[in-house]
Design a protein around this motif. Structure first.
Motif, PDB file in Angstrom:
ATOM      1  N   PHE A  19     124.586  53.214  29.691  1.00 47.70           N
ATOM      2  CA  PHE A  19     124.812  51.885  29.120  1.00 47.70           C
ATOM      3  C   PHE A  19     125.602  52.015  27.822  1.00 47.70           C
ATOM      4  O   PHE A  19     126.569  51.283  27.590  1.00 47.70           O
ATOM      5  CB  PHE A  19     123.466  51.188  28.872  1.00 47.70           C
ATOM      6  CG  PHE A  19     123.598  49.766  28.439  1.00 47.70           C
ATOM      7  CD1 PHE A  19     123.675  48.749  29.378  1.00 47.70           C
ATOM      8  CD2 PHE A  19     123.659  49.443  27.101  1.00 47.70           C
ATOM      9  CE1 PHE A  19     123.818  47.429  28.973  1.00 47.70           C
ATOM     10  CE2 PHE A  19     123.804  48.130  26.690  1.00 47.70           C
ATOM     11  CZ  PHE A  19     123.881  47.118  27.627  1.00 47.70           C
ATOM     12  N   LYS A  23     129.412  50.685  26.862  1.00 49.80           N
ATOM     13  CA  LYS A  23     129.685  49.823  25.708  1.00 49.80           C
ATOM     14  C   LYS A  23     130.729  50.444  24.783  1.00 49.80           C
ATOM     15  O   LYS A  23     131.482  49.748  24.123  1.00 49.80           O
ATOM     16  CB  LYS A  23     128.403  49.574  24.899  1.00 49.80           C
ATOM     17  CG  LYS A  23     127.398  48.667  25.558  1.00 49.80           C
ATOM     18  CD  LYS A  23     127.820  47.219  25.606  1.00 49.80           C
ATOM     19  CE  LYS A  23     127.555  46.468  24.332  1.00 49.80           C
ATOM     20  NZ  LYS A  23     127.937  45.031  24.473  1.00 49.80           N
ATOM     21  N   LEU A  98     114.323  46.427  18.115  1.00 52.42           N
ATOM     22  CA  LEU A  98     114.708  46.427  19.528  1.00 52.42           C
ATOM     23  C   LEU A  98     114.721  47.854  20.084  1.00 52.42           C
ATOM     24  O   LEU A  98     114.100  48.137  21.116  1.00 52.42           O
ATOM     25  CB  LEU A  98     116.095  45.788  19.691  1.00 52.42           C
ATOM     26  CG  LEU A  98     116.668  45.838  21.099  1.00 52.42           C
ATOM     27  CD1 LEU A  98     115.982  44.823  21.988  1.00 52.42           C
ATOM     28  CD2 LEU A  98     118.166  45.579  21.102  1.00 52.42           C
TER      29      LEU A  98
ATOM     30  N   LEU B  85     122.663  42.861  21.156  1.00 56.61           N
ATOM     31  CA  LEU B  85     123.762  43.814  21.067  1.00 56.61           C
ATOM     32  C   LEU B  85     125.039  43.054  20.698  1.00 56.61           C
ATOM     33  O   LEU B  85     125.196  41.893  21.091  1.00 56.61           O
ATOM     34  CB  LEU B  85     123.950  44.537  22.410  1.00 56.61           C
ATOM     35  CG  LEU B  85     122.739  45.354  22.864  1.00 56.61           C
ATOM     36  CD1 LEU B  85     122.944  45.872  24.282  1.00 56.61           C
ATOM     37  CD2 LEU B  85     122.473  46.512  21.925  1.00 56.61           C
ATOM     38  N   PRO B  86     125.935  43.698  19.953  1.00 56.36           N
ATOM     39  CA  PRO B  86     127.133  42.990  19.488  1.00 56.36           C
ATOM     40  C   PRO B  86     127.929  42.397  20.652  1.00 56.36           C
ATOM     41  O   PRO B  86     128.138  43.055  21.668  1.00 56.36           O
ATOM     42  CB  PRO B  86     127.948  44.088  18.792  1.00 56.36           C
ATOM     43  CG  PRO B  86     126.961  45.153  18.458  1.00 56.36           C
ATOM     44  CD  PRO B  86     125.886  45.081  19.478  1.00 56.36           C
ATOM     45  N   ALA B  88     127.195  40.365  22.832  1.00 58.74           N
ATOM     46  CA  ALA B  88     126.515  40.253  24.127  1.00 58.74           C
ATOM     47  C   ALA B  88     126.202  38.801  24.470  1.00 58.74           C
ATOM     48  O   ALA B  88     125.988  37.964  23.592  1.00 58.74           O
ATOM     49  CB  ALA B  88     125.230  41.057  24.105  1.00 58.74           C
ATOM     50  N   GLU B  92     124.416  40.109  29.782  1.00 53.33           N
ATOM     51  CA  GLU B  92     124.533  41.517  29.359  1.00 53.33           C
ATOM     52  C   GLU B  92     123.226  42.039  28.765  1.00 53.33           C
ATOM     53  O   GLU B  92     122.832  43.184  29.004  1.00 53.33           O
ATOM     54  CB  GLU B  92     125.663  41.659  28.327  1.00 53.33           C
ATOM     55  CG  GLU B  92     127.044  41.621  28.959  1.00 53.33           C
ATOM     56  CD  GLU B  92     128.161  41.444  27.939  1.00 53.33           C
ATOM     57  OE1 GLU B  92     129.312  41.682  28.296  1.00 53.33           O
ATOM     58  OE2 GLU B  92     127.872  41.045  26.787  1.00 53.33           O
ATOM     59  N   MET B  93     122.584  41.168  27.996  1.00 52.71           N
ATOM     60  CA  MET B  93     121.298  41.579  27.425  1.00 52.71           C
ATOM     61  C   MET B  93     120.266  41.803  28.538  1.00 52.71           C
ATOM     62  O   MET B  93     119.449  42.729  28.468  1.00 52.71           O
ATOM     63  CB  MET B  93     120.773  40.512  26.445  1.00 52.71           C
ATOM     64  CG  MET B  93     121.459  40.495  25.103  1.00 52.71           C
ATOM     65  SD  MET B  93     121.437  42.065  24.207  1.00 52.71           S
ATOM     66  CE  MET B  93     119.709  42.329  23.932  1.00 52.71           C
TER      67      MET B  93
END
Lengths: 577, 299
Positions: A19, A23, A98, B85-86, B88, B92-93
């Motif tokens: 993942f 990204k 997170l 997340l940037p 997102a 996507e999350m």
């Protein structure tokens, strides 16, 4: 809805790795595209001319080295950018919540994120290597595939090592700024500290030889990883693969240290400048020490009182500023000032320790039994290896005893300061180490001693051995034609056979060592050699028209034989005069 | 079962949680109330394995949580400031959560997307605060955790969405014995939802019991006398607060209603009344006892 229990967190780690990699590909692709404009893009556009203009094979290894080095730099910079982005969760509380709540151990979380950065970071290198591999397929270009493969392996190892080393700092720091600052301070500061010590020793210690290059190369993992590129083509196979092996090992060690530190890192430290307090003072210390020296040096490069005043003030100000930036205020000002003071004290102690030669560096001389061989060089000629080191050691001992500091205390009327000399000695010890010293001064006593050594049997025999061993090439002696008025005239290179060499040396050595370098007719006979393999050396034999009568006469006969037209011209000039 | 044994957490020089001992049974909705900086969020981060305790232990089914993936996989933690997340979007999350949590249920996710009217492909950073909170709830609940930790869960949600969330939490508890721990300042929201309530103040638990039992343990008493008895007469009662106006005495007393009334009647009052306070009032009384009340803070 049923609750499933995760059994294998390795699987989760692999998924996180994939993942993260996905990204990162966008950023990596963008940086690679920008980097490719410069290399291989611009580089190959400029580079293509010599290839097509060369009628025969073109050796592209030197140019490939440039591409490979630039590719490695881009990959390392991209890796640092990606680790900054991927580990930024350490520095933000909500992001930390997170990631730290994910069903992974911290070690696996770190490894997954690390791996997710490294592979995309190799993209610029892979693009460049792909271009080089395509070139190597061209029949007119010499670019061995094995050379490229070893370069690629080194590139991968370098990126791994640099990235793994950076993860230690990522875990130790609490903000992205402090990470970048600390990483830069450590990797530039440690060599700078070594340089300062080296510089002070060069100024203070008599005979000090700066052989620090290897130390600089090894002082931080980043420098160690990168420097091999400088000698990639000269490095033999096993040496290179051993270096790559060490880099991989270093990567493993750095990752292990990072994991251990990460397990001890408190999540709540996100946003603090440093997660571990000692690191803060370590980085602050390096900054103060180097900064204090630089500020002092800017105001006084002679290390007089002004240097010390500004170094002290600089150290305190740097410490104060460092603390204020990291804490966003002056709440730790007193501690910062203490660190600044300690760093200045360390700098002063370094100067004092080296200046007073507390380790006795100047008087160190290896025992004769420890020496395997010695290479000697003085103002008379090229470096020469002596199998029997006794004579050189004795000479060296004499020079040590004539330490200029002692001379300063001696009677100035002795007039010992008008004879310039230089001398370099490198002992190779039986334990594999080397000891080097280099002396350069004006001391007539030493000068006379070195001149006497020039006329010794050991010296003569060493040159004889050197001449015996020469291969195909040009053995010559320099010869001055004096102007009729007595001023320096023209210089000619006279080719010598080994027999002529022997006669020249016999004559010269028979005429004795009396040489006054301040005499008006002083000159040096140069004996030299350059071979087809590129080897060359030369030695100078001090002469004067009064002392070297037979030698000069002999060389003149050689001159007449080898330069008949010049001889006639010279004789005509002499007749006119 | 979640169990805290001598749980202590310190930040620099501040003790956030001080030797906490508690047990939370499976399948309940647990309300964690407390003043600002009392340690609620810290406790949630300890349960989720984000923080490691400085002393004591935090156990889920007898195992520590910190650095324990098997236990962390059972917990979903939604902090007071959810992180995404940037760049997102929810899709996507959801992919990220799907990769990380094997328990992620696509059906639940799809159903939640229907309940909360959000565009799956909209960038989360561009959403309003309430929509971002809804997105975070969708993702956390879709992982089908055994333990759901919500910090200020209702913050930013409108009245309807609050009710929807409550229904989902109750459904989760009934269907799959999900334990939900909600930390909040909004006591009224918790009052009708939680079956257990804890009050945490200065890192210590002031009370920890079922909501029903809690309500029965604290009472407001109004009592009138023709002649006011001496203070010692009330000493058998655990009076937290008392205020006298003429012959009328108003008290906050800890104890059961029957016991309080029985004692009051023995003092032959003209009139006596015993009222159950709301959870919010209880919270205020308990904190007043601990020296945390508006009057003392502003003085």
């Amino acid at each position: 809805m049923t609750q499933k229990v995760l059994r294998n967190d390795w699987l989760t780690a692999i998924r996180l790795w994939l993942f993260s990699m996905k990204k990162n590909l966008g950023t990596a692709g963008l940086v690679t595209a920008c980097a490719s404009l410069l290399c291989p893009g611009l580089f190959f556009v400029n580079w293509s001319y010599p290839v097509y203009e060369t009628p025969t094979l073109y050796n592209a290894t030197d140019d490939a080295m440039i591409v490979m080095t630039i590719a490695a730099i881009f990959s390392c910079l991209l890796a640092l950018l990606l680790v900054c982005l991927n580990f930024s969760y350490l520095y933000k509380k909500s992001a930390g919540d997170l990631f730290h709540a994910l069903p992974l151990t911290r070690a696996k979380l770190l490894l997954a994120r690390f791996a997710g950065c490294v592979l995309p970071a190799l993209l610029p290198a892979l693009v460049n290597y792909a271009a080089l591999f395509m070139l190597s397929a061209d029949r007119n270009i010499v670019l061995p595939v094995s050379f490229l493969l070893s370069g690629l392996a080194l590139n991968v190892a370098v990126v791994l090592c640099v990235t793994a080393f950076s993860t230690i700092f990522l875990v130790l720091c609490g903000t992205t700024f402090s990470f970048l600052a600390s990483f830069a301070v450590f990797n530039l500061g440690i060599p700078a500290i070594l340089f300062i010590g080296d510089h002070i020793a060069g100024l203070s210690l008599w005979g000090y030889t700066s052989d620090m290059l290897e130390v600089y190369y090894h002082c931080t993992p980043v420098l160690y990883a990168g420097t091999r590129y400088l000698t990639l083509y000269e490095t033999t196979g096993w040496e290179l693969w051993m270096h790559i092996g060490i880099l991989i090992l270093l990567t493993a060690v750095c990752l292990l240290v990072s994991c251990l530190l990460y397990n001890r890192r408190k999540s709540e430290k996100a946003g603090n400048a440093y997660a571990f307090r000692p690191v803060r003072y370590g980085i602050m210390g390096i900054t103060c020490y180097v900064g204090s020296f630089v500020i002092g040096y800017l105001f006084d490069s002679q290390f007089l009182p002004l240097f010390w005043l500004f170094a002290a003030v600089g150290s305190l100000l740097i410490a104060l500023a460092f603390g204020a930036i990291m804490d966003k205020g002056f709440k730790t000002a007193v501690r910062s000032l203490i660190v600044g003071g300690v760093c200045f004290g360390l700098l002063f102690s370094t100067f004092l320790g080296i200046g007073l030669d507390v380790v006795g560096y100047e008087d160190q001389l290896p025992a004769l039994s420890q020496i395997e061989s010695v290479v000697y060089e003085d103002m008379f000629g090229s470096p020469m290896e002596f199998d029997d080191p006794a004579a050189i050691r004795s000479l060296h001992e004499f020079v040590i005893k004539r330490n200029p500091r002692d001379l300063l205390k001696a009677d100035p009327d002795e007039e010992k300061y008008n004879g310039w000399y230089s001398m370099d000695v490198t002992y190779k010890l039986k334990n594999g180490q080397t000891v080097s010293r280099s002396y350069n001064s004006h001391d007539l006593t030493v000068r006379n001693r070195l001149t006497a050594f020039l006329f010794s049997d050991e010296y003569r025999q060493s040159i004889d051995r050197l001449v015996e061993s020469v291969g195909e090439g040009h053995l010559y002696v320099g010869y001055y034609i004096w102007n009729p008025e007595g001023a320096y005239g023209d210089w000619f290179e006279l080719t010598l056979t080994k027999a002529e060499y022997a006669q020249f040396m016999d004559l010269y050595y028979s005429e004795g060592p009396a040489v006054d370098q301040n005499a008006d007719d002083y000159f040096a006979q140069q004996l030299g050699y350059y071979g087809k393999t590129g080897a060359s050396w030369s030695f100078h034999f001090p002469c004067s028209t009064k002392t070297c009568v037979k030698t000069t006469a002999y060389l003149h006969t050689l001159f007449e034989a080898q330069y008949p037209e010049k001889t006639q011209l010279f004789q005509a000039k002499q007749a006119n005069a | 079962m979640i169990k805290g044994i001598g749980l202590t957490k310190t930040f620099e020089n501040k003790v956030a949680l001080d030797t906490l001992n508690f047990e939370i049974e499976d399948g309940c909705i647990y309300g964690l109330i407390g003043s600002n900086g009392s340690g609620k969020s810290t406790l949630l981060r300890l349960i989720s394995g984000v923080y490691a305790p400085d002393a004591g232990a935090l156990l889920i089914d007898g195992e520590p949580v910190f650095n324990n993936p098997a236990k962390k996989a059972q917990v979903a933690f939604l902090g007071d400031t959810p992180y995404y997340l940037p760049q997102a979007n929810i899709k996507e999350m959801a992919d990220f959560y799907r990769q990380m949590y094997e328990s992620f249920d696509n059906k639940v996710y799809a159903r939640l997307l229907e309940i909360f009217p959000l565009n799956e492909k909209m960038r989360i950073a561009t959403m309003s605060k309430g929509m971002q909170r809804q997105a975070a709830l969708i993702l956390a609940i879709a992982t089908c955790p055994k333990i759901l930790l919500l910090d200020e869960a209702f913050d930013g949600l409108d009245v309807v969405m609050r009710q929807v969330l409550k229904n989902i939490l109750i459904e989760g508890m009934e269907d799959r014995q999900m334990t939900t721990i909600i930390a909040s300042h909004n006591i009224r929201e918790l009052e009708d939802l939680c079956d257990h309530i804890s009050l945490i103040h200065n890192g210590q638990l002031k009370f920890n019991d079922s909501a029903d039992r809690l309500k029965g343990k604290l009472h407001k008493v109004q009592i009138a006398f023709s002649e006011m008895p001496p203070e010692e007469a009330f000493s058998p009662l655990q009076v937290l607060k008392s205020e006298r106006t003429g012959m009328l005495l108003q008290m906050v007393v800890r104890g059961y209603k029957d016991e309080i009334l029985e004692h009051c009647h023995r003092l032959s009052p003209l009139f006596v009344e015993c009222i159950e306070p709301s959870l919010e009032e209880m919270f205020i009384y308990e904190l007043e006892v601990a020296g945390y009340d508006a009057k003392s803070l502003t003085e």
